[in-house]
Design a protein around this motif. Structure first.
Motif, PDB file in Angstrom:
ATOM      1  N   ASP A 175      12.927  60.429  58.017  1.00 24.09           N
ATOM      2  CA  ASP A 175      12.133  61.275  57.116  1.00 24.09           C
ATOM      3  C   ASP A 175      12.441  62.763  57.283  1.00 24.09           C
ATOM      4  O   ASP A 175      12.065  63.571  56.440  1.00 24.09           O
ATOM      5  CB  ASP A 175      10.637  60.999  57.313  1.00 24.09           C
ATOM      6  N   SER A 227      12.654  57.641  53.290  1.00 24.07           N
ATOM      7  CA  SER A 227      11.439  56.903  53.643  1.00 24.07           C
ATOM      8  C   SER A 227      11.754  55.412  53.716  1.00 24.07           C
ATOM      9  O   SER A 227      12.779  54.958  53.182  1.00 24.07           O
ATOM     10  CB  SER A 227      10.342  57.147  52.603  1.00 24.07           C
ATOM     11  N   ALA A 236      10.135  53.043  52.225  1.00 26.45           N
ATOM     12  CA  ALA A 236      10.021  52.443  50.891  1.00 26.45           C
ATOM     13  C   ALA A 236      11.341  52.590  50.125  1.00 26.45           C
ATOM     14  O   ALA A 236      11.849  51.626  49.532  1.00 26.45           O
ATOM     15  CB  ALA A 236       8.884  53.117  50.125  1.00 26.45           C
ATOM     16  N   PRO A 269       5.932  58.648  58.161  1.00 24.04           N
ATOM     17  CA  PRO A 269       4.660  58.521  57.451  1.00 24.04           C
ATOM     18  C   PRO A 269       4.672  57.290  56.546  1.00 24.04           C
ATOM     19  O   PRO A 269       5.740  56.780  56.208  1.00 24.04           O
ATOM     20  CB  PRO A 269       4.579  59.831  56.654  1.00 24.04           C
ATOM     21  N   GLU A 270       3.482  56.871  56.168  1.00 24.25           N
ATOM     22  CA  GLU A 270       3.263  55.706  55.285  1.00 24.25           C
ATOM     23  C   GLU A 270       3.762  54.407  55.931  1.00 24.25           C
ATOM     24  O   GLU A 270       2.996  53.744  56.604  1.00 24.25           O
ATOM     25  CB  GLU A 270       3.877  55.939  53.899  1.00 24.25           C
ATOM     26  N   ILE A 271       5.007  54.073  55.771  1.00 25.62           N
ATOM     27  CA  ILE A 271       5.499  52.844  56.411  1.00 25.62           C
ATOM     28  C   ILE A 271       6.307  53.256  57.651  1.00 25.62           C
ATOM     29  O   ILE A 271       7.297  53.990  57.523  1.00 25.62           O
ATOM     30  CB  ILE A 271       6.394  52.037  55.445  1.00 25.62           C
ATOM     31  N   ASP A 272       5.874  52.826  58.797  1.00 25.99           N
ATOM     32  CA  ASP A 272       6.602  53.231  60.006  1.00 25.99           C
ATOM     33  C   ASP A 272       7.808  52.324  60.245  1.00 25.99           C
ATOM     34  O   ASP A 272       7.997  51.323  59.541  1.00 25.99           O
ATOM     35  CB  ASP A 272       5.664  53.278  61.223  1.00 25.99           C
TER      36      ASP A 272
END
Lengths: 139, 632
Positions: A14, A39, A41, A62-65
């Protein structure tokens, strides 16, 4: 279907600055085809269509590790055989064993040496796939 | 001594009768030296008259003279004008001289041998009689009821005794009274309880009026008093504390006391010990009440003796609820540690560690506790348990760990980009740099690496604090480890102008936490480089030990470490010369972390002075556990 040496590496990271270093270290220095994802995603979507031999996966995102991303990527038919290496800034022994237990081929610690990164990737590839001589390509 | 006299008189009379003489006389020499006469027969009246005529003669004169007078008949002749006497000594069974027994005749018939024998038999009988009586008399010397003996007993007593008259005047005081009151007998006599010559105080320090002195009260009421405590102060000296009994004295038929005997003992020491004890108990009681930690005291019979307010608050129960539950009633029986704790306590008497307790509302309190058994005189086992809520601490530790992990990540992320960029620049990936550029990029790279190490060290140090420092051991290749170590320290060697030589045996198999051991080696070699003069050689020597363990030595030619500092060196934040830290760099964590790593392996690490100058840092770690060795 693995080749004797890896040709393509996907980097899921990221931090833009680190992505840039990875691109040069693996592309310009290592000679790989490099796919960059900012990311998890993005990576899951991209890798489904365009799988790579090796995937360097950041752990803290962040969000999906990274750990969740790992499982999701493994579920992709295209990436079942990809060699996944975690890239982490936390270097606790217990974290290392936890990540290996998930099924990762290795864990690289940040900060890393960009001049030896491609060679290190090739060494892991060698170890996992059982071929020898691959590291000579960057050495 | 009527019995004695009667018994002896009868014997003497019998003697006179048996020998058919006009008189018989027993003369006894008393222990005090007086003589006593017991006479019988017709002559006795006259003889006694003679004795009465010359009582002093008989009483005072020596034994020899009396004998002589009697034998010569002088006494008889003096009383009767004529007469013969036959005498024999009366001796005790032990041969002591009691006196003489005489047969007296005025008929001048002469004495036969039979008379002599008869007299001897009577003398023996009288001896036996006297032996019995004397024994009784000897005992009565000790136990007789004379005033003198009472006086001696009173004088020998450790208790003070004073005798006071009806008006309170002291007329007698024993030696102990003088000592306790610190006044001579003369000073005491004539004083009264109203005007004692000292200040009397009560236990609370208020004055003790003379009219309320137990002796005065006993005189007033005719009743005895016991155990009245009074402080006696003379001058500014601390008071002497006495416990007083008083007994009124009466004359026959007189309802009013004629005097009083007051006896008292010095209880100053006792009172001081009591006060100290009370102070000490008060101190501990306050500590008990105020403590923010819960404290429970358990009785050996399983009862809960006491629990402090903090214990009640932490467990959300009242003291009576706690008491009803007993000493073990608040412990969560599902706590897996309990059995072990009981074993440790049985063995060592004390145990500490995390403990699960059940609150009044049924929730679990994760406590940190310490428990200690203590024995009292009769051998019973009381237990003191102190505990505190460890949830807060655990939460804090967790938060601290998370925070450090976060900070570490946040610091490493930019560092990764910096280090990576510099590495690429130094690697010439972006084209050749000018010589100054190469030097600058190398300096920046080294510093980024240092920063990275520092962050790792701080994280490790915090793990050591939290007690979560651990290793993951597995078999690894020694050659690969040494190659990695060499690659890591290579840039440092170059810039310091120092050479590294490696020696190892042929066995490549090793066991341990490869990454952690690499860290130890990089640390030790890094230190050696830091302290080596340019041109020096650092030797790394790795050898296997029995059982697959390793011994690693890093030998340098640095300034060496004084023996007294060699142990301290492995403590955290220690740099031997504080002025040195800027020049050499480092937070003083490296060796402490190395020690933690080696300790976690079950090994040991130390430094020795190297012959010819310099130091040898070495560590040893054991081989794989036995089961693992067998599997392999």
């Amino acid at each position: 279907m693995r080749s004797t040496e890896p040709r393509s590496v996907a980097c899921v990271e990221d931090e833009a600055g680190i992505r840039l270093v990875l691109q040069v270290a693996l592309g310009a220095v290592g000679g790989y085809r490099v796919a960059l994802y900012a990311s998890a995603a993005e990576a899951i979507e991209g890798l489904a269509a365009d799988p790579t031999d090796v995937i360097l996966l950041d752990v803290t995102m962040p969000e999906i590790d990274g750990k969740t991303a790992f499982r999701r990527i493994r579920e992709l038919p295209s990436c079942r055989e990809s060699v996944v290496i975690f890239l982490t800034a936390k270097a606790r022994p217990e974290e290392r064993s936890e990540l290996l237990a998930l099924g990762a081929a290795d864990v690289f610690v940040k900060p890393f040496d960009p001049m030896t990164l491609a060679r290190d990737v090739a060494a892991v590839w060698d170890r996992v796939c059982g071929f020898t001589g691959a590291s000579a390509r960057v050495g | 001594m009527g019995d004695q006299g009667d018994g002896l008189s009868a014997l003497v009379e019998e003697l006179a009768e048996l020998l058919r003489v006009e008189g018989a006389l027993l003369r006894l020499v008393e222990p005090a030296g007086d003589a006593r006469l017991i006479g019988a027969g017709e002559l006795s009246g006259g003889l006694m008259a003679a004795a009465a005529v010359a009582p002093m003669t008989l009483r005072d004169q020596s034994e020899a003279r009396t004998l002589r007078q009697l034998e010569s008949g002088d006494l008889l002749r003096a009383a009767h004008g004529r007469g013969d006497a036959l005498g024999v000594a009366v001796r005790s069974s032990t041969g002591a001289f009691f006196g003489e027994l005489w047969a007296l005749s005025i008929t001048q018939r002469g004495f036969s041998r039979a008379d002599r024998r008869g007299l001897g038999l009577f003398a023996a009988e009288i001896s036996r009689h006297l032996d019995r009586v004397r024994i009784v008399e000897d005992d009565s010397v000790l136990f007789g009821d004379s005033d003198a003996r009472y006086a001696a007993i009173v004088e020998a007593m450790a208790e003070g005794v004073v005798v006071q008259t009806r008006d309170g005047r002291i007329i007698a005081a024993n030696r102990a009274a003088e000592v306790i009151l610190q006044m001579s007998g003369d000073e005491l006599r004539g004083r009264t309880s109203l005007d004692p010559g000292w200040r009397a105080i009560r236990e609370d320090g208020s004055p003790f009026p003379g009219t309320e002195h137990p002796a005065m009260v006993s005189l007033q009421t005719g009743q005895p008093l016991h155990g009245i405590i009074m402080g006696v102060r003379r001058g500014e000296r601390p008071p002497t504390w006495i416990s007083i009994n008083s007994v009124p004295l009466f004359h026959h038929g007189d309802p009013a006391p004629v005097g009083v005997i007051a006896s008292f003992s010095d209880i100053t020491t006792l009172k001081r010990v009591e006060e100290e004890l009370a102070t000490s108990v008060g101190y501990f009681r306050r500590f008990f009440e105020l403590s923010v930690d819960g404290i429970i005291i358990g009785h050996p019979n399983g009862r809960l003796l006491d629990a402090n307010p903090a214990a009640c608050a932490l467990l959300r129960r009242s003291l009576s609820e706690m008491r009803a539950l007993g000493r073990g009633g608040t412990v969560d029986p599902a706590d897996p540690n309990i059995r072990r704790y009981l074993e440790i306590r049985a063995e060592c008497g004390v145990v500490r560690g995390p403990l699960r307790l059940i609150r009044g509302d049924g929730t679990i309190l994760h406590a940190e506790h310490a428990a200690m058994d203590f024995h009292v005189d009769d051998g019973d086992n009381f237990t003191v348990i102190t505990f505190r809520d460890a949830e807060g601490e655990r939460r804090f530790e967790r938060a601290k760990r998370d925070f450090l992990a976060m900070v570490s990540h946040e610091l490493r992320t930019p560092l990764t980009a910096i280090r990576g960029t510099l590495g690429l620049l130094a690697g010439g990936v972006l084209g050749d740099l000018k010589p100054e550029g190469v030097a600058l990029v190398r300096a920046a790279t080294d510093n980024a690496a240092r920063l990275a190490r520092l962050i790792s060290d701080l994280l490790d140090s915090s793990s050591m604090d939290a007690g979560t420092f651990s290793i993951v051991a597995s078999p690894f290749s020694l050659a690969a480890l040494l190659d990695e170590v060499t690659a890591t320290v290579e840039p440092l060697l170059g810039s310091a102008g120092v050479t590294l030589t490696r020696v190892r045996d042929d066995d490549d198999a090793a066991y341990g936490d490869r990454f952690r051991l690499q860290q130890v080696l990089v640390n030790l070699i890094g230190n050696a480089i830091k302290y080596s003069p340019p041109g020096a050689t650092i030797e790394v020597d790795v050898h296997h030990r029995e059982g697959g363990g390793l011994r690693v030595e890093v030998r340098d030619r640095g300034p060496g470490i004084p023996p007294e500092d060699q142990r301290r060196l492995f403590e955290r934040f220690v740099q031997l010369d504080p002025s040195d830290s800027r020049r050499r760099g480092g937070a003083g964590l490296g060796l402490a972390i190395s020690k933690a790593i080696v300790d976690a392996h079950g090994g040991r690490i130390a430094v020795d002075t190297r012959e010819g100058g310099g130091s040898v840092f070495w560590f040893e770690i054991p081989g794989p556990p036995r089961e693992l060795a067998v599997v392999e």
